[in-house]
Design a protein around this motif. Sequence first.
Motif, PDB file in Angstrom:
ATOM      1  N   LEU A 223       0.815  -1.210   0.000  1.00  0.00           N
ATOM      2  CA  LEU A 223       0.000   0.000   0.000  1.00  0.00           C
ATOM      3  C   LEU A 223       0.852   1.264   0.000  1.00  0.00           C
ATOM      4  CD1 LEU A 223      -2.813   1.312   0.212  1.00  0.00           C
ATOM      5  CD2 LEU A 223      -2.614   1.120   2.714  1.00  0.00           C
ATOM      6  N   HIS A 224       1.949   1.248   0.742  1.00  0.00           N
ATOM      7  CA  HIS A 224       2.788   2.436   0.864  1.00  0.00           C
ATOM      8  C   HIS A 224       4.067   2.318   0.033  1.00  0.00           C
ATOM      9  CE1 HIS A 224       0.135   3.959   3.944  1.00  0.00           C
ATOM     10  NE2 HIS A 224       0.231   2.815   4.614  1.00  0.00           N
ATOM     11  N   GLU A 225       3.967   1.698  -1.111  1.00  0.00           N
ATOM     12  CA  GLU A 225       5.123   1.579  -2.006  1.00  0.00           C
ATOM     13  C   GLU A 225       5.680   2.966  -2.325  1.00  0.00           C
ATOM     14  OE1 GLU A 225       5.229  -1.135  -5.563  1.00  0.00           O
ATOM     15  OE2 GLU A 225       5.173   0.774  -6.625  1.00  0.00           O
ATOM     16  N   GLU A 226       7.011   3.049  -2.306  1.00  0.00           N
ATOM     17  CA  GLU A 226       7.675   4.327  -2.560  1.00  0.00           C
ATOM     18  C   GLU A 226       8.984   4.072  -3.294  1.00  0.00           C
ATOM     19  OE1 GLU A 226       9.136   8.281  -0.041  1.00  0.00           O
ATOM     20  OE2 GLU A 226       8.596   6.429   0.992  1.00  0.00           O
ATOM     21  N   GLY A 246       9.531  -0.402   6.989  1.00  0.00           N
ATOM     22  CA  GLY A 246       9.325  -1.229   5.806  1.00  0.00           C
ATOM     23  C   GLY A 246      10.584  -1.917   5.329  1.00  0.00           C
ATOM     24  N   GLU A 247      10.487  -2.504   4.150  1.00  0.00           N
ATOM     25  CA  GLU A 247      11.581  -3.265   3.562  1.00  0.00           C
ATOM     26  C   GLU A 247      12.144  -2.499   2.363  1.00  0.00           C
ATOM     27  OE1 GLU A 247       9.703  -6.950   2.683  1.00  0.00           O
ATOM     28  OE2 GLU A 247       9.585  -7.577   4.776  1.00  0.00           O
ATOM     29  N   PHE A 248      13.469  -2.508   2.227  1.00  0.00           N
ATOM     30  CA  PHE A 248      14.138  -1.705   1.216  1.00  0.00           C
ATOM     31  C   PHE A 248      14.936  -2.563   0.238  1.00  0.00           C
ATOM     32  CE2 PHE A 248      13.357   1.127   4.675  1.00  0.00           C
ATOM     33  CZ  PHE A 248      13.174   2.383   4.119  1.00  0.00           C
ATOM     34  N   VAL A 249      14.887  -2.176  -1.025  1.00  0.00           N
ATOM     35  CA  VAL A 249      15.789  -2.719  -2.042  1.00  0.00           C
ATOM     36  C   VAL A 249      16.487  -1.522  -2.670  1.00  0.00           C
ATOM     37  CG1 VAL A 249      16.060  -4.147  -4.092  1.00  0.00           C
ATOM     38  CG2 VAL A 249      14.166  -4.594  -2.512  1.00  0.00           C
TER      39      VAL A 249
END
Length: 324
Positions: A223-226, A246-249
Amino acid sequence: MRAKPSTINTPETTDPASRGFSIDAHRLAAPKAAPGLHLVATPIGNLGDITLRALQTLAGVDVIACEDTRITRRLTERYAIAAQLKQYHEHNAEAARPKILERLSQGGSIALVSDAGTPLISDPGYKLVREVCAAGHAVYALPGPSSVLAALSVAALPTDRFFFEGFLPAKSAARRSRLAELARIDATLVMFDSGNRVQDTLAELAEIMGTREAAICRELTKLHEEISRATLRELARDADTLETRGEFVLVIAPPAADAEMLTSDALDDVLRKQLAANSVKDAVAHAVALSGRPRREVYARALELAKDLHKDLHKNLRGGDGEE
């Protein structure tokens, strides 16, 4: 009397008629999965990203081996899959693998899933697949969601060649050392990071790789993709405003096309020009990004040249005073 919990090699007791899954209230039957180990990719966030083949397989196997039963149960409940969920993770793998192999030797079918994405990619499973193959059992790959490929596809950076690093070392010194090695790889870099470390990582990336373009991908498909795209220096400069939950790439562009062509003389020329207008730190960061050489080597050379420039400047000033 409480029922005794089943183990991963317990013979099948599920009614074959219950094999199936539901999509939008439509119930679909699933055949019993073929004997063997099925590597099933699962959504990295949005549960709608599951494939039909994955649903059919998860509903058709005898057991689903997963990292966290609570996380996988969200998926099976969403699609009304009645499945036995058994844990398989790095802490119980040694004890769980023999049970899986025994079940497979009896003609069983087992699905292996990770908490999110494709199994074995920064997740446990490699040793299991190796032992299953060595025992002569079938292994099936069911491709699907992958945060690595999702980030690479939206980063707007070269995709013809990439290097997946996974998670960097937790300690700063080891992380810096590894980043210096990664800086020399002629490919787009993809790495995972945690919210409590991403700001430090960005600062070190900017210091070591300078002005390379990069993308921060957070909470992909959720939902909060950034997604933030800029140079590493710009991303590091604004890191204090970054949402760290959140999780980061992280995706980083490869070194400049001519990076490996710089000779020692060319490197000296670059450093002299940069030192004339910038600090040693900024000059080194620029030269590392351009040359692809290890930061330690470039930094040592920059200090030598800075001393020479200082001596020349001092000499010129003294000469000027004497002529007046």
